[in-house]
Design an enzyme around this catalytic site. Structure first.
Site, short mmCIF file in Angstrom:
data_model
loop_
_atom_site.label_atom_id
_atom_site.label_comp_id
_atom_site.label_asym_id
_atom_site.label_seq_id
_atom_site.Cartn_x
_atom_site.Cartn_y
_atom_site.Cartn_z
N ALA A 215 37.80 49.06 49.56
CA ALA A 215 38.27 49.15 50.95
C ALA A 215 38.72 50.56 51.29
CB ALA A 215 39.41 48.15 51.17
N CYS A 216 37.95 51.54 50.87
CA CYS A 216 38.28 52.95 51.04
C CYS A 216 37.28 53.60 51.98
CB CYS A 216 38.21 53.62 49.65
SG CYS A 216 38.44 55.40 49.62
N GLY A 217 37.69 54.66 52.63
CA GLY A 217 36.77 55.40 53.48
C GLY A 217 35.58 55.95 52.71
#
Length: 158
Positions: free
Chosen positions: A35-37
């Site tokens: 769930a990271c950029g």
């Protein structure tokens, strides 16, 4: 002289995997998060793995929840996310810590072998360590380094 092949890590399936299994390969070792950029880098990592694996290369993914709690899932959820969203075929390992007193011994070694711009600590998800065929760390790349931008550097080691 120690190298990455001296360590063991737990796979997402719970199996103890001696990294000696990858001996003789060039490795790109990456701390990952779902769930990271930077999560879309999974696509580039898989493309590198697919293109270069026949020549003795592998990506090794190590999920980590230490940065913004961006990897909250358990092993099954991580595996399902990687398979359904990015069709990941490279080895993924159980969630680990990369910093602090509970840091996985592999990451203690990697950070000591190649410090980053701001010191040895990992600053965020998708920090990348490149090792040569003898298991020695030859480069460390920031999370902003796109996997496809590492192709020439990896090919030079193959």
């Amino acid at each position: 002289m120690a190298g990455v092949y001296d360590f063991t890590a737990t796979s997402l399936a719970g199996e103890q995997v001696p990294l000696k299994r990858f001996e003789g390969q060039v490795l790109l070792i990456v701390n990952t998060a779902s769930a990271c950029g930077f999560t879309p880098q999974y696509k580039g990592l898989e493309a590198l793995h697919q293109a270069l694996a026949p020549r003795g290369f592998s990506v090794l993914g190590f999920p980590c929840n230490q940065f913004g709690r961006q990897e909250p899932g358990d092993a099954r959820q991580i595996e399902q996310f990687c398979a359904s969203n990015y069709a990941i075929t490279f080895p993924m390992f159980a969630k680990i810590d990369v910093n602090g007193s509970g840091a996985h011994p592999l990451y203690q070694y990697l950070k000591n072998a190649k410090s980053g711009l701001l010191g040895s600590s990992i600053k965020w998800n998708f920090t990348k360590f490149l090792t040569d065929r003898s298991g020695q760390v030859v480069a460390r790349h920031a999370p902003t380094a796109k996997p496809e931008g590492l192709t020439k550097e990896i090919e030079a080691l193959l």
